[in-house]
Scaffold this motif. Sequence first.
Motif, PDB file in Angstrom:
ATOM      1  N   TYR A 993       0.850  -1.193   0.000  1.00  0.00           N
ATOM      2  CA  TYR A 993       0.000   0.000   0.000  1.00  0.00           C
ATOM      3  C   TYR A 993       0.888   1.246   0.000  1.00  0.00           C
ATOM      4  O   TYR A 993       1.751   1.399   0.875  1.00  0.00           O
ATOM      5  N   ASN A 994       0.679   2.129  -0.998  1.00  0.00           N
ATOM      6  CA  ASN A 994       1.382   3.418  -1.042  1.00  0.00           C
ATOM      7  C   ASN A 994       0.522   4.455  -0.324  1.00  0.00           C
ATOM      8  O   ASN A 994      -0.638   4.665  -0.689  1.00  0.00           O
ATOM      9  N   GLU A1045       5.394   3.436   2.381  1.00  0.00           N
ATOM     10  CA  GLU A1045       4.933   2.132   1.925  1.00  0.00           C
ATOM     11  C   GLU A1045       4.556   1.285   3.129  1.00  0.00           C
ATOM     12  O   GLU A1045       5.307   1.227   4.111  1.00  0.00           O
ATOM     13  N   ARG A1078      -3.142   4.042  -1.941  1.00  0.00           N
ATOM     14  CA  ARG A1078      -3.272   3.383  -3.248  1.00  0.00           C
ATOM     15  C   ARG A1078      -2.705   1.974  -3.158  1.00  0.00           C
ATOM     16  O   ARG A1078      -1.652   1.744  -2.560  1.00  0.00           O
ATOM     17  N   GLU A1079      -3.428   1.022  -3.767  1.00  0.00           N
ATOM     18  CA  GLU A1079      -2.914  -0.338  -3.879  1.00  0.00           C
ATOM     19  C   GLU A1079      -2.061  -0.431  -5.123  1.00  0.00           C
ATOM     20  O   GLU A1079      -2.487  -0.045  -6.216  1.00  0.00           O
ATOM     21  N   ALA A1080      -0.853  -0.963  -4.962  1.00  0.00           N
ATOM     22  CA  ALA A1080       0.076  -1.017  -6.097  1.00  0.00           C
ATOM     23  C   ALA A1080      -0.383  -1.998  -7.160  1.00  0.00           C
ATOM     24  O   ALA A1080      -0.060  -1.847  -8.340  1.00  0.00           O
ATOM     25  N   THR A1081      -1.166  -3.032  -6.773  1.00  0.00           N
ATOM     26  CA  THR A1081      -1.516  -4.092  -7.728  1.00  0.00           C
ATOM     27  C   THR A1081      -2.673  -3.717  -8.647  1.00  0.00           C
ATOM     28  O   THR A1081      -2.617  -3.934  -9.848  1.00  0.00           O
ATOM     29  N   ASN A1082      -3.724  -3.130  -8.124  1.00  0.00           N
ATOM     30  CA  ASN A1082      -4.911  -2.879  -8.963  1.00  0.00           C
ATOM     31  C   ASN A1082      -5.256  -1.402  -9.108  1.00  0.00           C
ATOM     32  O   ASN A1082      -6.344  -1.055  -9.557  1.00  0.00           O
ATOM     33  N   SER A1083      -4.366  -0.523  -8.700  1.00  0.00           N
ATOM     34  CA  SER A1083      -4.524   0.944  -8.830  1.00  0.00           C
ATOM     35  C   SER A1083      -5.769   1.474  -8.130  1.00  0.00           C
ATOM     36  O   SER A1083      -6.283   2.528  -8.492  1.00  0.00           O
ATOM     37  N   SER A1084      -6.304   0.734  -7.132  1.00  0.00           N
ATOM     38  CA  SER A1084      -7.421   1.271  -6.342  1.00  0.00           C
ATOM     39  C   SER A1084      -6.908   2.428  -5.490  1.00  0.00           C
ATOM     40  O   SER A1084      -5.778   2.410  -4.995  1.00  0.00           O
ATOM     41  N   GLU A1085      -7.766   3.427  -5.315  1.00  0.00           N
ATOM     42  CA  GLU A1085      -7.361   4.626  -4.573  1.00  0.00           C
ATOM     43  C   GLU A1085      -8.464   5.016  -3.591  1.00  0.00           C
ATOM     44  O   GLU A1085      -9.648   5.011  -3.918  1.00  0.00           O
ATOM     45  N   LYS A1115     -12.001  11.697 -10.747  1.00  0.00           N
ATOM     46  CA  LYS A1115     -10.973  12.594 -11.250  1.00  0.00           C
ATOM     47  C   LYS A1115     -11.570  13.583 -12.239  1.00  0.00           C
ATOM     48  O   LYS A1115     -12.447  13.264 -13.024  1.00  0.00           O
TER      49      LYS A1115
END
Length: 1532
Positions: A993-994, A1045, A1078-1085, A1115
């Motif tokens: 997770y970022n 991270e 943000r999840e790095a794997t599926n770009s969920s924010e 966005k």
Amino acid sequence: MSETPSTSYSVNQPNSSESEQSLSTRHLNVTEPVVAKRICFYKSGDPQFNGIKMVINSRSYKTFDSLLDSLSKRVPLPFGVRNISTPKGRHSITNLEDLEDGKSYICSHQRKMKPINLEQASKKPLPWQISRPVSARRRAVQLARENEDGFGHRERKITTPKKMIVFKNGDVRLRRTIVLGKKNTQTFEAFLDHMSELMQFPVVKLYTTDGRKVPNLQALILCSGALVAAGREPFKPSNYESLGYLQPARLLGVGNRVYPKANAKSESEKNRKWNVSILTSDVPSAGTSSKVHITLYGDQGSSGPIFLDGDKGKLFQRGNEDIFTINTRNIGHLYKIRIGHTNAGKSPAWHCEKVRLLNFFSGEQFSFPVHRWLAQDQADGEILVELPVLQQGQPILPVTVYEVHVTTGDLWNAGTEADVYISVYGERGDTGSRQLLKSQKSKKFLKGQTDIFAVEAVHLGHLYKIVIGHNGLGSGNGWFLDKVVIKDPITDLDYTFLCHRWLDQGQDDGSIGRELAVTATSMLPGRQELKLKQEETWAAQKWKFQKGNTLQFYNKLTHGFICLNPDSRVDAFGDKKSKYGLFDVNVKKRNTYVFSSHHMPCLALALVNGHVIGKSKDKACCELCVRLQPNGCAILESASYPGHTVTFNLQGKGADETAGNAEFSKELVVHVKGVFHHGAIILLNTSLCQALCLRPDGSCNGTGQQQQESYWKVHKISSGLCMFESVRKPRMYLKIKDDECDGTGTGDEYCHFKIENNLETGSISLESAQNKGTYVGLLPDGKTKPVVNTGERNIFFYPQVIKFGREEPMGTSAALSKEKKDFRKSQLQGGKTQKPVSQRPSTPPPSKQMRNLQGGEGPLPSDDEWKVLILTGNAGTEANVALWIYGDRGVSGPITLGKDNRKQLFLPRQEDEFQVKIKNIGKIYKVRIELDGSPNEQSEWNLQRVTLQHLKSKKTLNFPANTWLSKNHDDREFLCELPVVEAGKPIYPIVLYNVYVYTGDLEQADTDSAVYLCIYGKRGDSGLRFLHKSGTPVTFQRGMVCVFEVEAVSLGKLQKVLLRCEASTKSQYWYCDKVIVREATNSSEYVFNCERWLPFISQGIIHSEIELYPQELEKNQQLKMQEANEGDWRITVVTGDFETAGTTATVSLYAYGDNKASGPIVLGSGKHQLFNPNNEDTFKINLRDLGQLYKIRIGHDNTGNNPSWYLEKVRLERVVPPSDEEICLPVECWLSEDKEEGDTWREVAIRNPAKELLPLLVYEVHIYTGAKLGAETDSNVYINLIGTRGDAGRRKLHRSKNNSVKFRRGQMDIFCIKAVSLGDLEKVLISHDGAGPGNGWFLDKIVIKHKEGEEAQEVVFPCNRWLDECQDDGKTERELTANKDDSETKTSLKAQRWRVQVKTDGDSPEPQECKRTLVIYGSRSKSVDLLLTPQTPGYVCFLPRAMDEFIVETGDLGDVYKIRVSCDDAPGFEGWHLKSFRLEELHTKQELNFDCNCWLTLNREDQVLVKEFPAVTEDQKALPGGLIFGGSCFSE
């Protein structure tokens, strides 16, 4: 950005989306304001009333009075709807703006509201429930039943009917007879309703005939057969006649007349007329200003107190004889009188010389010599005296001085500062109500103290009861009375009256008066008192003898513990840690037990032939009865042979039955084992019925009830070291810091306490681990305070276990490193409160019992026991290791994996084994491992694998790791999460997770404090993660974004984040704008808006962490308006850009157009994240049909903790029809009562292209309070100015320009109101809220001055009426119209302003508190009383040789020819030597001189307080006049 219209039952809704993805800190909130409000009104005290649903808006109801009138027609109340309150009665509604949309309110005809069950009332009643109106009597029964269901406490019922007479206050001609019984005394409120119907006016208060207030049903016993019913007005003394119910026994030595039997009834029914002559002594200051009353006692009853009224100020003066004629019922032969006064007025002290009585019926004359002061500051302090009838110069009954011993209970906060009164009753009458004024102790009624008072009275014979109570005044007005003992010096008898109850409106039954009967002669008072204390002690300590408890018995004589040795020998020399001194409790019946050895369960204590030995626990001789003593000690007595007790001698051996008991002791102090085990829930009792509790403000007090509000959870740090966390308010710990002891601790080292056992008392003391020698102590009022041990009992606490905890495993320490104590505490809390996937309740407290299994065997495994295997790789660690275990129903942890020698754990290529207990967490899916140690320790660790094995089922769960954990390397974390691996695959993936943390762009928004984050998802949480770089805190800089991270087992859909900032000082506080994950794997924010400072204060408590919930983000989203309607406007409110600019108040807007005004439009409340500093809040409002706008008014209701608001500007933009032009209205000022002008409203004019911009004017409002007695008010006063261009809105007259204290009698106050030009003023609305001790107000007039252009105008609004609920027509709001003749006249033609110069002579005394007034006489008229007060607050006038200057205003007086100067006769006023007066009219410059040179005083021969002086002409000749008026009361 979107705008969300309001629903029909809300004021505003927060926006659900953001307009754009930006780092800017200026945010927009869009809401739909509400104009119409839907309200439901219920009837006070009537649960059958179904409620009236109404729509309230500015068109249907212009004023609050119109709403009350409408409700009066629809809600059936005896005197109409006069008061509207919130459902619990805590807040009274006084204007339409206070009503909230969708809420319910209670209507009543009096200030006191009776609560109802809204849930029950909202249900539609059945037909038979509404077939007939509910009478007051039926309402009483209904209300009593509700009280039984929990809506109030049941007051004591009257079991024996009692007949009483009720008088109307001040009118003895209006009287009613009432019988007090069960039906009409269910509750005090219902009784007042019944009285209202009986007396035909709203009865609010009840008094006794001598003026004491009757606050509740219990207080009726203080009355002597008569009551006075009053509304809201104060008590009015009068000759209230009583049919006294007290019938004293026929007196010995007094002859009794015998009448013919046929005439007996008629004679007894006739009234008796008496001539009363009172002679006041001829000594200095002998006269009194009090009301004098007299009571006559005869062998057939008493007259009750009769007030001797007459011309005020002329009665009972020095050397005077005052004669009265009074009427009484037939009281029989007179044997004593009581005379006294009310101790009221400026000089209440009275020296009475003699009282003479003449019975007109029998012709008997009585003379009573007094010769004494009746004054609280003279002699014995009594204000009344009893005098017996004299026969041949000798009293027929002796006068005695009773010695009254009053013992206050030994409870915390048991003392009182209130005035205590007592009435003593005997076979020969009563003493009347006497104040217990002068004690032999310096301070009265202290905790555990016995005060001795003297009460002089004619001898009462045998005493049978007392009535004792207090007036409820003072800071500590509750009182715990233990007992009263009265010593009769004539008979040498002691009368004991046991109470042992609270006299407190907030304790027990709420009564502040009690009737106590004398202790029966069949039971000695000491024995009855002992029995009472034994019962209390048993109730407090019986928890110790519950089945399964393990006890120790301490002997005070030997200073050792009872031990049962393996050879069955019993002694009392055991050590506290001896395993033979532990006994398990086995219950046989109520107080009969078997105490078996904990180490040898087959043996138990037994009494055989008087000796204590060990026997098989099944034997009858092992059954022992527990006898608790008042000092808390226990005596163990044989159940089979009463009288045989467990007794020891000085050598610790069991006593011989045949030996005497002189050198033996049988009292034992009982100690319970395991009280302070980890996770235990305990009470810290401070007395037999009180406990240490946490108050809502964070303070601690030893007066709490022994209930859940006083529960504490034990966190064991190490042996003998604990923390105490409130169960009711988690995360609040008991602490000692900065010389304060409270419950606001956060779990740091200031919350650590060393447990110090006091073996002799069975109590413990809590010593601060951080401040050695400092203990948690109690002040007499129960408040906690850090103290040192001085040997007093104020540091003793008596623990009581509610729920036992578990002992920490050997070698496991719960002590946390100093760097992360709060961090650990937060994780512990998180583990307890986390909500799992299934939404079931969280698991029990973690930190389960565990032990290292290397080299030891354990008992058979239970269902919740697991084996933990930790495999270390090539590098080991000496740091502490903590483990969390997650299941689908909860979490367990942190579990510290350790033992005595930490260096033997986690060695390279070694597998360590531990045993833990895990309860009810469901299917396990992940674990978290964390290093706990400082970076200086050897903390780099290669973790290979974690394995969990269920001991009973042998099921094994594998968690492969092969990772490095370190606090010394930048690229390595000190914790990791591991999912369960099944069939070679993890059941959930590990996700990166970022985290983007945005710091606000405000001044001092940055921080270098430690910040922590915990992410919560559908599958648990990430744990509290330290946001760091290289193991050190990051500096979060203003306006910047920091990226971190967080690696964790997949959490599923994110639900919230917990953000924590550990700032030790205010300069380190941090303003967080938002957090994006943000999840790095599926770009969920996920966006979590914060927009606030951390830490923050809520309800007086500092919170260092906050939970944030996600916002849906689209966005590049543009601002959208939902379903735009004709007349829609967009309004943007801009708050100032500094830290304190925001507000917590509710903001409203008024818009004015050529056609009409909008009425109040509620924009929202600062409590809902609106109107924050440097914010723009946008709203959609509808201004249809208003016409061309010409002004707005914006302001707030001044509510919340920080209502002050700095408003920068307001922007208006028409939406439909659309317009490109935006109206910008700069404000740039504070809307605050304590800043700038002190106004919470501001008007702004709107420019019209076709017309001139209306100016913003300052209206100077002159308020003239009348000169009548009681004209002043302490209430909040509000005014609304109404002109041809609208109104100025309801404004509070907050700050007077010329007086520090507003609205005093005869005073003129000046206020300023800023408003857009109102045109020609036509009327004003003036009102007050009735708050404050003096809530009535007599308004003389209002004069409003303003200047528009070059023309100065003045408009007069005459009033000359009361604004008082108890005066005139009872209204507190008046609409005043302008005086037409004066409104068009210039100031210079109608009013005169005078400069008054007053010269005080040099021999005048220092000025005292005294009102000095001036009246100016002219050829046309005279002025009102002009109060000479300083123009500057705090300035002292009328000093010797001083020249003082004043500015006063009058009407057009014509040619002035004289003045009148007066002073009031204030207490301590020595006089004023007036030298001269000089007047100068400021417009015409006319000057007038007045040669005075005289004294105004009552202490000199002429005794003058009022004097007139003629004007002196140019040739120094005085005009005719110069009359002198003496005395303190003058009228023309």
